[in-house]
Design a protein around this motif. Structure first.
Motif, PDB file in Angstrom:
ATOM      1  N   GLN A 160      41.732  43.382  43.424  1.00 26.62           N
ATOM      2  CA  GLN A 160      40.378  43.239  44.155  1.00 26.62           C
ATOM      3  C   GLN A 160      40.625  44.662  45.277  1.00 26.62           C
ATOM      4  N   HIS A 162      31.415  36.910  35.885  1.00 27.74           N
ATOM      5  CA  HIS A 162      30.760  38.244  35.404  1.00 27.74           C
ATOM      6  C   HIS A 162      29.320  38.107  35.662  1.00 27.74           C
ATOM      7  N   VAL A 163      29.020  39.688  35.791  1.00 31.89           N
ATOM      8  CA  VAL A 163      27.363  39.729  35.800  1.00 31.89           C
ATOM      9  C   VAL A 163      27.116  39.733  34.161  1.00 31.89           C
ATOM     10  N   ASP A 180      27.054  39.922  31.283  1.00 34.41           N
ATOM     11  CA  ASP A 180      27.589  41.105  29.952  1.00 34.41           C
ATOM     12  C   ASP A 180      28.306  40.257  28.976  1.00 34.41           C
ATOM     13  N   TRP A 217      31.208  37.815  41.011  1.00 27.04           N
ATOM     14  CA  TRP A 217      31.868  39.094  41.611  1.00 27.04           C
ATOM     15  C   TRP A 217      30.991  39.727  42.563  1.00 27.04           C
ATOM     16  N   GLN A 218      29.841  39.754  42.322  1.00 23.64           N
ATOM     17  CA  GLN A 218      28.959  40.603  43.364  1.00 23.64           C
ATOM     18  C   GLN A 218      29.198  40.164  44.885  1.00 23.64           C
ATOM     19  N   LEU A 219      29.635  38.841  44.884  1.00 18.85           N
ATOM     20  CA  LEU A 219      30.140  38.395  46.189  1.00 18.85           C
ATOM     21  C   LEU A 219      31.441  38.259  46.240  1.00 18.85           C
ATOM     22  N   PRO A 220      32.107  39.498  46.704  1.00 13.89           N
ATOM     23  CA  PRO A 220      33.484  39.445  46.489  1.00 13.89           C
ATOM     24  C   PRO A 220      34.304  38.269  47.634  1.00 13.89           C
ATOM     25  N   GLY A 233      27.478  36.087  37.960  1.00 12.52           N
ATOM     26  CA  GLY A 233      27.585  37.339  38.659  1.00 12.52           C
ATOM     27  C   GLY A 233      28.328  37.067  40.097  1.00 12.52           C
ATOM     28  N   ALA A 269      31.363  51.196  43.464  1.00 15.88           N
ATOM     29  CA  ALA A 269      30.953  49.865  42.929  1.00 15.88           C
ATOM     30  C   ALA A 269      31.617  48.734  43.291  1.00 15.88           C
ATOM     31  N   THR A 270      31.097  47.725  43.363  1.00 17.18           N
ATOM     32  CA  THR A 270      31.560  46.348  43.709  1.00 17.18           C
ATOM     33  C   THR A 270      32.541  45.955  42.543  1.00 17.18           C
ATOM     34  N   ILE A 271      32.136  46.048  41.194  1.00 14.60           N
ATOM     35  CA  ILE A 271      32.877  45.752  40.210  1.00 14.60           C
ATOM     36  C   ILE A 271      33.267  47.211  39.444  1.00 14.60           C
TER      37      ILE A 271
END
Length: 217
Positions: free
Chosen positions: A180, A110-111, A113, A129-132, A127, A53-55
């Motif tokens: 990371q 954060h996504v 949440d 974090w979805q693009l590290p 979100g 998972a990315t996160i």
């Protein structure tokens, strides 16, 4: 976010030169310092994401530490305590603002949440974090600016003031890179106990600032 929270602690020093860097770190990281204890007490919850998972963490329930309403309450409390101890409105406002800044920075990465208030729905989050790589670049830039502002506004009293600061900066970067690119945490308890270790970073910041002085003073 990790580095960006500490970056704002560094960056706030010119705004409140009499406030120790340790106090600024405590304020900007307060909700993440509170969260591990709430995890261990079973009052909040998180789970480890599936492999790949990315996160790596799924934040299920953390209204006491991370809802916007609760964060504002913690900000008012810490600002009031600081004013009671130091009698400086400016410093108290900086401390309170740093507490709230934590939620605002989390909102970016954060996504959805982050609760707005305990029991409120829906949660929010942009979100990043979805693009590290984008998140890494943003945090690196913010951290560089924050560190530069602290270095520009203070000077070392002695060798400890120089070496301990550079050691702290290097350790923060290493921790961030491990977060990371390292393996996922083995358990929720491990997450909580590692989170408690952040108190050592606050203590280190107090020690660093004791060996530095605001420029021009």
């Amino acid at each position: 976010m990790f580095l960006s929270h500490f970056a704002l602690g560094f960056a706030a020093k010119p705004l409140a030169p009499r406030v120790s860097l340790g106090t600024l770190f405590l304020a900007t990281q307060f909700v993440d310092l509170l969260w591990p204890t709430l995890l261990l007490l079973g009052l909040e919850s998180v789970r480890i994401a599936p492999a790949g998972a990315t996160i790596p963490l799924v934040f299920e329930h953390y209204p006491i530490s991370h809802s916007l309403l609760a964060v504002i309450g913690w900000a008012v409390l810490l600002g009031a305590l600081h004013f009671t101890a130091r009698r400086s409105v400016r410093a108290a406002v900086v401390v309170a603002g740093l507490v709230v800044s934590h939620w605002l920075l989390d909102l970016i990465v954060h996504v959805p949440d982050l609760p707005l208030a305990p029991g409120a729905a829906p949660p929010v989050g942009l979100g990043l974090w979805q693009l590290p790589l984008a998140a890494l670049a943003l945090e690196g830039a913010v951290f560089a600016v924050g560190a530069a502002l602290y270095l520009r506004s203070t000077q070392a009293r002695d060798a400890t003031g120089r070496l301990a600061l550079w050691g702290l900066l290097a350790l923060l970067v290493v921790i961030h890179l491990v977060n990371q690119f390292g393996p996922p945490p083995p358990s929720v308890d491990a997450v909580a106990w590692v989170g408690q270790a952040q108190w050592l970073l606050v203590a280190w910041a107090y020690a660093v600032d004791a060996h530095r002085v605001a420029r021009g003073r």
